[in-house]
Design an enzyme around this catalytic site. Structure first.
Site, short mmCIF file in Angstrom:
data_model
loop_
_atom_site.label_atom_id
_atom_site.label_comp_id
_atom_site.label_asym_id
_atom_site.label_seq_id
_atom_site.Cartn_x
_atom_site.Cartn_y
_atom_site.Cartn_z
CB SER A 124 -16.00 45.15 -15.69
OG SER A 124 -17.32 45.17 -16.15
CE1 TYR A 148 -13.62 45.63 -21.12
CE2 TYR A 148 -15.75 44.84 -20.32
CZ TYR A 148 -14.68 45.70 -20.20
OH TYR A 148 -14.64 46.62 -19.18
CE LYS A 152 -11.58 45.50 -18.03
NZ LYS A 152 -10.46 46.40 -17.82
P1 NAD Z 1 -11.71 54.71 -22.07
O1 NAD Z 1 -11.61 54.01 -23.37
O2 NAD Z 1 -12.30 56.06 -22.03
O3 NAD Z 1 -10.27 54.77 -21.36
C1 NAD Z 1 -9.27 53.80 -21.59
C2 NAD Z 1 -8.02 54.55 -21.99
O4 NAD Z 1 -6.96 53.61 -22.21
C3 NAD Z 1 -8.18 55.35 -23.28
O5 NAD Z 1 -7.77 56.67 -23.05
C4 NAD Z 1 -7.26 54.65 -24.28
O6 NAD Z 1 -6.71 55.56 -25.21
C5 NAD Z 1 -6.23 54.02 -23.36
N1 NAD Z 1 -5.56 52.82 -23.87
C6 NAD Z 1 -6.14 51.70 -24.37
N2 NAD Z 1 -5.20 50.81 -24.68
C7 NAD Z 1 -4.00 51.36 -24.37
C8 NAD Z 1 -2.66 50.92 -24.46
N3 NAD Z 1 -2.34 49.74 -24.96
N4 NAD Z 1 -1.67 51.74 -24.02
C9 NAD Z 1 -1.97 52.97 -23.54
N5 NAD Z 1 -3.22 53.44 -23.43
C10 NAD Z 1 -4.22 52.65 -23.85
O7 NAD Z 1 -12.50 53.74 -21.08
P2 NAD Z 1 -13.06 54.01 -19.61
O8 NAD Z 1 -14.54 53.95 -19.68
O9 NAD Z 1 -12.40 55.17 -19.01
O10 NAD Z 1 -12.59 52.67 -18.89
C11 NAD Z 1 -11.39 52.60 -18.16
C12 NAD Z 1 -11.20 51.16 -17.66
O11 NAD Z 1 -12.34 50.79 -16.89
C13 NAD Z 1 -11.10 50.15 -18.80
O12 NAD Z 1 -10.15 49.16 -18.43
C14 NAD Z 1 -12.48 49.54 -18.85
O13 NAD Z 1 -12.45 48.21 -19.33
C15 NAD Z 1 -12.90 49.58 -17.38
N6 NAD Z 1 -14.36 49.59 -17.19
C16 NAD Z 1 -15.11 50.54 -17.83
C17 NAD Z 1 -16.50 50.52 -17.68
C18 NAD Z 1 -17.37 51.53 -18.40
O14 NAD Z 1 -18.56 51.26 -18.54
N7 NAD Z 1 -16.84 52.66 -18.84
C19 NAD Z 1 -17.11 49.55 -16.85
C20 NAD Z 1 -16.31 48.64 -16.20
C21 NAD Z 1 -14.92 48.65 -16.37
N1 UFG Z 2 -29.41 50.08 -23.81
C1 UFG Z 2 -30.43 50.40 -24.69
N2 UFG Z 2 -30.11 51.12 -25.81
C2 UFG Z 2 -28.85 51.54 -26.09
C3 UFG Z 2 -27.81 51.21 -25.18
C4 UFG Z 2 -28.13 50.48 -24.05
O1 UFG Z 2 -31.57 50.04 -24.48
O2 UFG Z 2 -28.63 52.18 -27.13
C5 UFG Z 2 -29.74 49.34 -22.58
C6 UFG Z 2 -29.06 47.99 -22.47
O3 UFG Z 2 -29.84 46.99 -23.10
C7 UFG Z 2 -28.95 47.82 -20.95
C8 UFG Z 2 -28.76 49.24 -20.44
O4 UFG Z 2 -29.24 50.09 -21.48
O5 UFG Z 2 -30.16 47.32 -20.44
C9 UFG Z 2 -27.32 49.60 -20.15
O6 UFG Z 2 -26.53 49.30 -21.30
P1 UFG Z 2 -25.03 49.81 -21.47
O7 UFG Z 2 -24.56 49.38 -22.82
O8 UFG Z 2 -24.95 51.27 -21.15
O9 UFG Z 2 -24.24 49.05 -20.31
P2 UFG Z 2 -24.07 47.50 -20.04
O10 UFG Z 2 -24.69 47.21 -18.71
O11 UFG Z 2 -24.49 46.67 -21.18
O12 UFG Z 2 -22.48 47.36 -19.94
C10 UFG Z 2 -21.66 48.31 -19.24
C11 UFG Z 2 -20.30 48.37 -19.92
C12 UFG Z 2 -19.59 47.06 -19.77
C13 UFG Z 2 -19.52 46.68 -18.33
C14 UFG Z 2 -20.90 46.65 -17.70
C15 UFG Z 2 -20.84 46.37 -16.24
O13 UFG Z 2 -20.44 48.67 -21.29
O14 UFG Z 2 -18.27 47.18 -20.24
O15 UFG Z 2 -21.53 47.91 -17.91
O16 UFG Z 2 -19.98 47.25 -15.63
F1 UFG Z 2 -18.98 45.44 -18.23
#
Ligand code: NAD
Ligand code: UFG
Length: 336
Positions: A124, A148, A152
């Protein structure tokens, strides 16, 4: 290839399964459904017209993983499974460390046992902490200020150690910026449980009438309009980045790190206004205090992924918000 996708029923995993199936790979998903629905996978099959294999199991269970690796000749693993809510990770850090770190260790151990040494890992942009400059390149210093983010960073380090100990491993650490959007069909998308933490699902739920008003966390940042700026990337572009990373692993590159972002930053208000245009309605919002731990601005330099993977994000902000809206209006209650 036979690809094991951990967390494949989740938001990014399900979209990636579409790309993998469309490219002719055999897809095996393991997901405990702690933050997802099996219906996402049925819809993936419907969209692609192809079958995948699903195990509703936990990656923490080594014997289960061993059974899966015994049953299938797995060529590569894409590891999405993990808990991902930054705020929640500060409340229940042990659960985050156990699930994300121990889960990854168990998976890596079984991979080693079965000589499966090709891995794509979901990292991330959070590993860059509060960057001193923008755009962010992969060689920027890393840091974490919540469990978190630390999980990572630690898994990245574990991957580096494994690679240094045994250069036959090929590992792509993909640092995602802010994934939003949904598959163009409107069949699969992001379905957060409870109150959404992230901006886009919150806006979408206000637009559909499920919530009253968006709280904007601060309008006094040093950005174009005072609200936070992020590099939003369409989830299907991100999914395609994983296919490209798998291709790269075939060239035996060792350990590689790529930013997956667009290189463009948009403010909260810019995203909100783009959504209003697509939904053809005003979306109520109010300004509240900054959210603890938020940074002013964050966007990628995506050139390395372009140069080495031949990957570039193709979809723009309009595509991202209109696909989010399409998913939301067709599934106002998410997967049920
Ligand atoms: P998500 O929660 O939709 O998907 C994660 C999946 O993993 C879920 O389906 C959950 O049920 C499964 N899971 C969790 N723990 C498990 C376990 N112990 N065994 C089996 N399954 C398990 O999240 P996402 O947004 O699809 O994110 C996927 C990956 O990308 C995550 O590792 C997350 O940290 C990373 N990531 C997400 C974002 C974002 O903003 N969505 C940003 C950066 C990194
Ligand atoms: N924000 C609001 N109101 C809300 C939600 C978000 O104003 O209800 C703002 C936040 O302050 C930020 C922007 O919208 O300025 C984006 O916020 P998000 O929560 O959507 O995303 P973040 O950048 O905080 O974090 C996301 C994921 C993290 C990941 C990161 C970088 O949640 O897990 O992007 O990949 F690490």
């Amino acid at each position: 290839m036979q690809i094991l996708v951990t967390g494949g029923a989740g938001y990014i995993g399900s979209h990636t399964c579409i790309c993998l199936l469309e490219q002719g790979h055999d897809v095996i998903v393991i997901d405990n459904l702690s933050n997802s629905h099996q219906q996402a996978l049925s819809r993936v099959e419907k969209i692609t017209g192809k079958k995948l294999t699903f195990y509703q199991e936990d990656i923490l269970h080594q014997t289960v993983l061993e059974r899966i690796f015994n049953t299938h000749t797995i060529d590569a693993v894409i590891h999405f499974a993990g808990l991902k809510a930054v705020g929640e990770s500060t409340q229940i850090p042990l659960q985050y460390y156990h699930n994300n770190i121990t889960g990854s260790l168990v998976l890596l151990e079984v991979m080693q046992q079965y000589q499966v040494k090709n891995l794509v890992f979901s990292s991330s942009a959070t590993v860059y902490g509060d960057p001193k400059q923008l755009p962010i390149t992969e060689d920027f210093p890393t840091s974490a200020n919540n469990p978190y983010g630390r999980s990572k960073l630690l898994i990245e380090e574990v991957c580096r150690d494994i690679y240094h100990a045994d250069p036959l491993w090929n590992i792509a650490l993909l640092r995602y910026f802010n994934p939003i959007g949904a598959h163009h069909s409107g069949q699969i998308g992001e379905d957060p449980q409870g109150i959404p933490n992230n901006l886009l699902p919150y806006i979408a739920q206000v637009a559909v009438g499920k919530r009253e008003s968006l709280s904007i966390f601060g309008n006094d940042y040093a950005t174009c309009d005072g609200t936070g700026v992020r590099d939003y990337i369409h989830v299907m572009d991100l999914a395609e980045g994983h296919s490209k990373a798998l291709d790269k692993l075939q060239t035996q590159p060792g350990l590689v790190v790529y930013n997956l972002g667009t290189g463009k930053g948009y403010s909260v208000l810019e995203v909100l206004h783009a959504f209003e245009q697509v939904a053809k309605k005003a979306i109520p919002y109010h300004i509240v205090a900054r959210r603890a731990g938020d940074i002013a601005a964050c966007y990628a330099d995506p050139h390395l992924a372009k140069k080495e993977l031949g990957w570039i994000a193709k979809r723009d902000l309009h595509d991202m918000v209109s696909d989010t809206w399409h998913w939301q209006i067709h599934n106002p209650q998410g997967y049920i």
